[in-house]
Design a protein around this motif. Structure first.
Motif, PDB file in Angstrom:
ATOM      1  N   ASN A 152       0.863  -1.172   0.000  1.00 34.81           N
ATOM      2  CA  ASN A 152       0.000   0.000   0.000  1.00 34.81           C
ATOM      3  C   ASN A 152       0.903   1.227   0.000  1.00 34.81           C
ATOM      4  O   ASN A 152       1.624   1.473   0.972  1.00 34.81           O
ATOM      5  N   LEU A 153       0.874   1.987  -1.077  1.00 29.95           N
ATOM      6  CA  LEU A 153       1.748   3.151  -1.215  1.00 29.95           C
ATOM      7  C   LEU A 153       1.491   4.180  -0.127  1.00 29.95           C
ATOM      8  O   LEU A 153       2.422   4.793   0.398  1.00 29.95           O
ATOM      9  N   TYR A 154       0.242   4.377   0.263  1.00 29.81           N
ATOM     10  CA  TYR A 154      -0.085   5.372   1.286  1.00 29.81           C
ATOM     11  C   TYR A 154       0.483   4.970   2.649  1.00 29.81           C
ATOM     12  O   TYR A 154       1.054   5.796   3.353  1.00 29.81           O
ATOM     13  N   SER A 155       0.337   3.702   2.992  1.00 30.30           N
ATOM     14  CA  SER A 155       0.912   3.215   4.250  1.00 30.30           C
ATOM     15  C   SER A 155       2.434   3.305   4.207  1.00 30.30           C
ATOM     16  O   SER A 155       3.070   3.654   5.203  1.00 30.30           O
ATOM     17  N   PHE A 156       3.000   2.976   3.065  1.00 31.75           N
ATOM     18  CA  PHE A 156       4.452   3.068   2.916  1.00 31.75           C
ATOM     19  C   PHE A 156       4.921   4.511   3.102  1.00 31.75           C
ATOM     20  O   PHE A 156       5.896   4.769   3.812  1.00 31.75           O
ATOM     21  N   ALA A 157       4.230   5.449   2.481  1.00 34.04           N
ATOM     22  CA  ALA A 157       4.632   6.859   2.561  1.00 34.04           C
ATOM     23  C   ALA A 157       4.543   7.383   3.996  1.00 34.04           C
ATOM     24  O   ALA A 157       5.494   8.005   4.500  1.00 34.04           O
ATOM     25  N   LEU A 158       3.432   7.132   4.659  1.00 34.25           N
ATOM     26  CA  LEU A 158       3.291   7.588   6.040  1.00 34.25           C
ATOM     27  C   LEU A 158       4.278   6.858   6.946  1.00 34.25           C
ATOM     28  O   LEU A 158       4.898   7.466   7.822  1.00 34.25           O
ATOM     29  N   GLY A 159       4.444   5.574   6.723  1.00 36.73           N
ATOM     30  CA  GLY A 159       5.398   4.799   7.513  1.00 36.73           C
ATOM     31  C   GLY A 159       6.819   5.308   7.337  1.00 36.73           C
ATOM     32  O   GLY A 159       7.587   5.374   8.303  1.00 36.73           O
ATOM     33  N   PHE A 160       7.173   5.699   6.130  1.00 40.19           N
ATOM     34  CA  PHE A 160       8.511   6.231   5.876  1.00 40.19           C
ATOM     35  C   PHE A 160       8.747   7.512   6.669  1.00 40.19           C
ATOM     36  O   PHE A 160       9.811   7.701   7.261  1.00 40.19           O
ATOM     37  N   VAL A 161       7.751   8.386   6.699  1.00 37.20           N
ATOM     38  CA  VAL A 161       7.872   9.637   7.466  1.00 37.20           C
ATOM     39  C   VAL A 161       8.063   9.322   8.947  1.00 37.20           C
ATOM     40  O   VAL A 161       8.959   9.871   9.596  1.00 37.20           O
ATOM     41  N   PHE A 162       7.249   8.422   9.492  1.00 41.84           N
ATOM     42  CA  PHE A 162       7.386   8.055  10.898  1.00 41.84           C
ATOM     43  C   PHE A 162       8.740   7.405  11.165  1.00 41.84           C
ATOM     44  O   PHE A 162       9.379   7.676  12.189  1.00 41.84           O
ATOM     45  N   LEU A 163       9.194   6.555  10.261  1.00 48.43           N
ATOM     46  CA  LEU A 163      10.476   5.883  10.423  1.00 48.43           C
ATOM     47  C   LEU A 163      11.628   6.886  10.452  1.00 48.43           C
ATOM     48  O   LEU A 163      12.487   6.833  11.336  1.00 48.43           O
ATOM     49  N   VAL A 164      11.643   7.817   9.522  1.00 48.76           N
ATOM     50  CA  VAL A 164      12.715   8.819   9.459  1.00 48.76           C
ATOM     51  C   VAL A 164      12.704   9.694  10.705  1.00 48.76           C
ATOM     52  O   VAL A 164      13.754   9.934  11.320  1.00 48.76           O
ATOM     53  N   PHE A 165      11.533  10.160  11.115  1.00 52.37           N
ATOM     54  CA  PHE A 165      11.460  10.979  12.328  1.00 52.37           C
ATOM     55  C   PHE A 165      11.891  10.177  13.550  1.00 52.37           C
ATOM     56  O   PHE A 165      12.542  10.716  14.451  1.00 52.37           O
ATOM     57  N   GLY A 166      11.545   8.911  13.597  1.00 49.50           N
ATOM     58  CA  GLY A 166      11.969   8.064  14.710  1.00 49.50           C
ATOM     59  C   GLY A 166      13.479   7.935  14.786  1.00 49.50           C
ATOM     60  O   GLY A 166      14.077   8.062  15.859  1.00 49.50           O
TER      61      GLY A 166
END
Length: 117
Positions: free
Chosen positions: A9-23
């Motif tokens: 799911n591209l949307y989940s991937f995109a939001l997950g990437f943002v959370f991952l980078v901020f983490g």
């Protein structure tokens, strides 16, 4: 209940990437984030707070990227973003960015809710 096999799911991937980078950023450099510490947490150690928050962001990020329990983790992301928006104020560039992320998290939640219903 429908078959819940894994799917990209591209949307989940995109939001997950943002959370991952901020983490990752919050764990590696918590001092940078100390200016964003909410006023009601001023007596709390900012380094510890942002490292804990970073771990939370990593877990949410990985889960959304891998599409693991997206219903739960999009809901957690939504509540987290609501907290961030209200703790830093509603009318600034960070809140506007986080509002867009919040809408994405809500859309992921709704999409996954429809799938399991």
């Amino acid at each position: 209940m429908k078959n819940l096999r894994w799917r990209f799911n591209l949307y989940s991937f995109a939001l997950g990437f943002v959370f991952l980078v901020f983490g990752i950023w919050q764990i590696l450099n918590p001092n940078y984030w100390s200016a964003y510490l909410p006023l009601f947490l001023r007596n709390f150690d900012p380094n510890l707070f942002f490292r804990i928050n970073g771990v939370f962001n990593l877990i949410v990020g990985f889960s959304l990227i891998l599409n693991i329990y997206p219903l739960i983790f999009s809901l957690l992301a939504s509540f987290h973003l609501i907290g961030v928006i209200f703790s830093i104020g509603l009318f600034n560039e960070i809140a506007i960015r986080d509002l867009g992320l919040l809408l994405l998290a809500i859309a992921i939640f709704i999409d996954n809710y429809k799938r399991v219903k």
